[in-house]
Design a protein around this motif. Structure first.
Motif, PDB file in Angstrom:
ATOM      1  N   ALA A 604       0.814  -1.215   0.000  1.00 46.80           N
ATOM      2  CA  ALA A 604       0.000   0.000   0.000  1.00 46.80           C
ATOM      3  C   ALA A 604       0.850   1.267   0.000  1.00 46.80           C
ATOM      4  O   ALA A 604       0.309   2.377  -0.041  1.00 46.80           O
ATOM      5  N   GLY A 605       2.167   1.105   0.054  1.00 41.93           N
ATOM      6  CA  GLY A 605       3.052   2.260   0.026  1.00 41.93           C
ATOM      7  C   GLY A 605       3.405   2.811   1.384  1.00 41.93           C
ATOM      8  O   GLY A 605       4.101   3.828   1.483  1.00 41.93           O
ATOM      9  N   ARG A 606       2.958   2.162   2.461  1.00 43.82           N
ATOM     10  CA  ARG A 606       3.302   2.624   3.804  1.00 43.82           C
ATOM     11  C   ARG A 606       4.651   2.053   4.226  1.00 43.82           C
ATOM     12  O   ARG A 606       4.951   0.878   3.992  1.00 43.82           O
ATOM     13  N   VAL A 607       5.467   2.881   4.871  1.00 41.82           N
ATOM     14  CA  VAL A 607       6.760   2.416   5.389  1.00 41.82           C
ATOM     15  C   VAL A 607       6.499   1.588   6.644  1.00 41.82           C
ATOM     16  O   VAL A 607       6.091   2.121   7.685  1.00 41.82           O
ATOM     17  N   THR A 608       6.699   0.294   6.537  1.00 37.49           N
ATOM     18  CA  THR A 608       6.456  -0.610   7.669  1.00 37.49           C
ATOM     19  C   THR A 608       7.729  -0.965   8.419  1.00 37.49           C
ATOM     20  O   THR A 608       7.667  -1.584   9.481  1.00 37.49           O
TER      21      THR A 608
END
Length: 640
Positions: A604-608
């Motif tokens: 989703a493009g979130r930095v995890t």
């Protein structure tokens, strides 16, 4: 026992003089070692050249020789511990910068200047000792973090057992045996703060040396007797009625079931190799393997070899194999940034090791200098300017200057190959993806006559080789995948079921989150080391994060023991507020820029993966758990 002073002159020639000046303040009690004319002026990414004129360096060495000799011959006792004000002066001097005030207590703790550290468990009262013996902890993983957890649990008197899928301790340093495998954080910070090694053979040691270090630590603390090797956690489920984790293990002799009051996962983020989704990958008739599962039975001599990927592993093993293969085709999707580190493969001078061993506090101040220079000191260079309107190849004016400096260093290695340089200088901002260390061997390998750097996309793998998007087919004898790991699949493939049977992976739904990277609502007494958003980018040491995390986890267990609670989990609002803050921070870093794609982000493009703040912020946040952040339960009732 008398110390041989003969190596002292040679040692002083190799010394990092600012760190030595700080150590001499400890020895003598004199702040005159912090003279303005001896204060360093560093160049980013240098070896630590101080910029101090040689004449002044010579004066400092002569004065240091006299002071060290007096101390080691018993003529001058060590002075009292410096005051907080003097410690701050020492920090500023060694760093060659004005260190923010908040680092004073951090330094005192991290360097154990007063002989104590909050990382050491303090379970000294009879009541705590009795409560500790009633706990039972399962540690999953016997790598760097798992061994650390075991040491602290032993010190606290908490019963525990470790399980590990491998036949020995060491984790990633046992599993990754590809040619050229080595650490890319200096050993003097990639080691436990309480277990320094004053005799590292190289600044950035190889896999066998690192494995020996962690095996040695396991031996000194007699930890192997607590490990069940070749044992895999298949599933764990929280029993709400009894407040225990029921764990199903796959062992060499079959399936077993164990129970634990708490589980500490220490499995790392980069431990499950990922193969790319390429058409026909399984059809190749020759040997093919992932770099993390290196096939030492496959002789590459005289073979036509394809390497898919140009990440950290390929950056290390390609220069090692290029001299023996007949031909090498390196398939690159996006190039890595290679930060110039000329001494990446160099030995540590013997004199440096002598100082580490014989001059008190020198090793600690040298460690502090490295910490500042390659972690928090670099953070501004990869921080985004929200008003930046410059090129998308950078995220701020400072980042642009950083980019130009590194790009110039890369280009200088191949002035006669502008075609090649154009392919290996990234178009994304420095810090956007994992940066590697470059001492020239990567580009030297790519320049060889038997090497081809392919930037066309791969369309399919065939029985005999690889076809690229332009229709060109290349035949190979061996294919090596340097394509990374399933980074966002934290704790996979373990099945973990929390309260009311909730599945952790379904709860995360590909977007793993945890409070401080360690705890998650609905999954009591489950503690993660190197969990979501605890990765670091600008080349610090993950050992530091692990030590912070283990201290915090021991604090959580202590809280259970002190309150008599059976279970604890973070409050939902605390967990969510923390993750909002982390997301906002990551959006202001180079790796969070919208034009950057990497394994730091989920689908989703979130930095995890990454921690977006200073390391001292994580240190401060993990000194001890705040009871107000947690729901504590005892017999299904809230403990006030």
């Amino acid at each position: 026992m008398a110390v041989d002073l003969e190596p002292l002159d040679q040692a002083l020639e190799t010394a990092h003089l600012p760190a030595l000046s700080a150590a001499l303040v400890h020895l003598t009690g004199e702040t005159s070692w912090l003279r303005p004319e001896w204060r360093p002026t560093y160049t980013p990414l240098s070896r630590g050249e101080t910029g101090v004129p040689e004449a002044e360096q010579a004066k400092m060495r002569a004065a240091a020789k006299a002071a060290i000799t007096a101390y080691l011959t018993g003529k001058a006792p060590m002075a009292a511990i410096p005051s907080p004000e003097v410690l701050h002066q020492m920090m500023n001097f060694v760093a060659g910068a004005d260190i923010p005030e908040g680092y004073g207590d951090f330094l005192t703790d991290e360097l154990a200047i007063d002989g104590h550290s909050t990382k050491d468990p303090n379970w000294s009262t009879p009541e705590l000792k009795a409560a500790a013996r009633k706990l039972n902890v399962l540690v999953v993983g016997a790598g760097m973090s798992g061994l650390l957890a075991a040491i602290r649990l032993t010190q606290a008197g908490v019963p525990f057992e470790i399980v590990d899928k491998n036949p020995d301790v060491g984790g990633t340093w046992l599993e990754n045996t590809y040619p050229g495998c080595r650490v890319d954080s200096s050993n003097h910070i990639y080691s436990y703060s309480f277990e320094p090694n004053h005799f590292w053979p190289q600044h950035f040691s190889t896999q066998p040396v690192l494995l020996d270090y962690f095996r040695g630590v396991a031996g000194r603390y007699d930890l192997k007797k607590k490990v069940r090797f070749e044992t895999v956690v298949e599933e764990m489920a929280w029993d709400e009625a009894r407040s225990v984790w029921k764990v199903r293990l796959k062992t060499p002799s079959g399936i077993e079931h164990v129970e634990a009051n708490a589980v500490i996962t220490a499995v790392g983020q980069l431990n499950r190799p990922r193969f790319p989704d390429i058409k026909g990958r399984e059809s190749f008739r020759g040997p093919s393997f992932h770099s993390a599962e290196w096939r030492h039975d496959v002789d590459l001599t005289g073979k036509r070899v394809a390497v898919i990927g140009t990440g950290a592993s390929a950056f290390q093993f390609v220069p090692e194999i290029v001299g023996k293969v007949a031909s090498l085709s390196v398939f690159q999707r996006t190039p890595p940034w290679g930060f110039p580190v000329p001494h990446y493969h160099e030995d540590v001078p013997e004199g440096m090791n002598w100082l580490m061993e014989h001059v008190p506090f020198y090793d600690k101040w040298y460690r502090f200098w490295m910490f500042w220079m390659v972690t928090d000191g670099l953070l501004p260079m990869v921080t985004a300017d929200p008003d930046w309107t410059g090129p998308t190849t950078a995220v701020s004016q400072l980042n642009l200057g950083f980019r130009e400096m590194i790009a110039a260093a890369i280009a200088a290695q191949a002035p006669d190959r502008p075609d090649l340089v154009a392919k290996i200088i990234p178009t994304y901002p420095p810090g956007g993806k994992r940066a590697l260390l470059d001492n020239g061997v990567w580009l030297d390998a790519l320049k060889r006559d038997n090497v081809e750097l392919v930037t066309d996309a791969i369309s399919e793998v065939t029985a005999s080789g690889i076809v690229t998007a332009d229709g060109q087919a290349r035949d190979f004898d061996v294919i090596i995948y340097g394509t990374g790991f399933h980074a966002s699949k934290f704790l996979w493939p373990m099945k973990i079921k929390g309260r009311q049977g909730a599945d952790l992976h379904e709860t995360w739904a590909g977007d793993p989150r945890a409070y401080l990277g360690m705890t998650t609502p609905g999954f009591p007494n489950l503690f993660m080391i190197y969990g979501p958003n605890t990765n670091i980018v600008v080349n610090g040491s993950i050992v530091f994060f692990s030590e912070c995390s283990v201290r915090y986890i021991l604090g959580c267990l202590k809280l259970l023991a002190q309150t008599g609670a059976a279970a604890m989990e973070p409050k939902r609002e605390v967990h969510d507020a923390f993750n909002i803050r982390v997301d906002e921070g990551n959006r202001l870093m180079a790796w969070g820029a919208p034009q950057v794609t990497s394994w730091y982000k989920n689908e989703a493009g979130r930095v995890t993966q990454n921690w977006p703040f200073a390391l001292v912020d994580y240190w401060r946040a993990t000194l001890a758990p705040d009871p107000k952040d947690f729901i504590l339960t005892k017999s299904a009732e809230l403990v006030e």
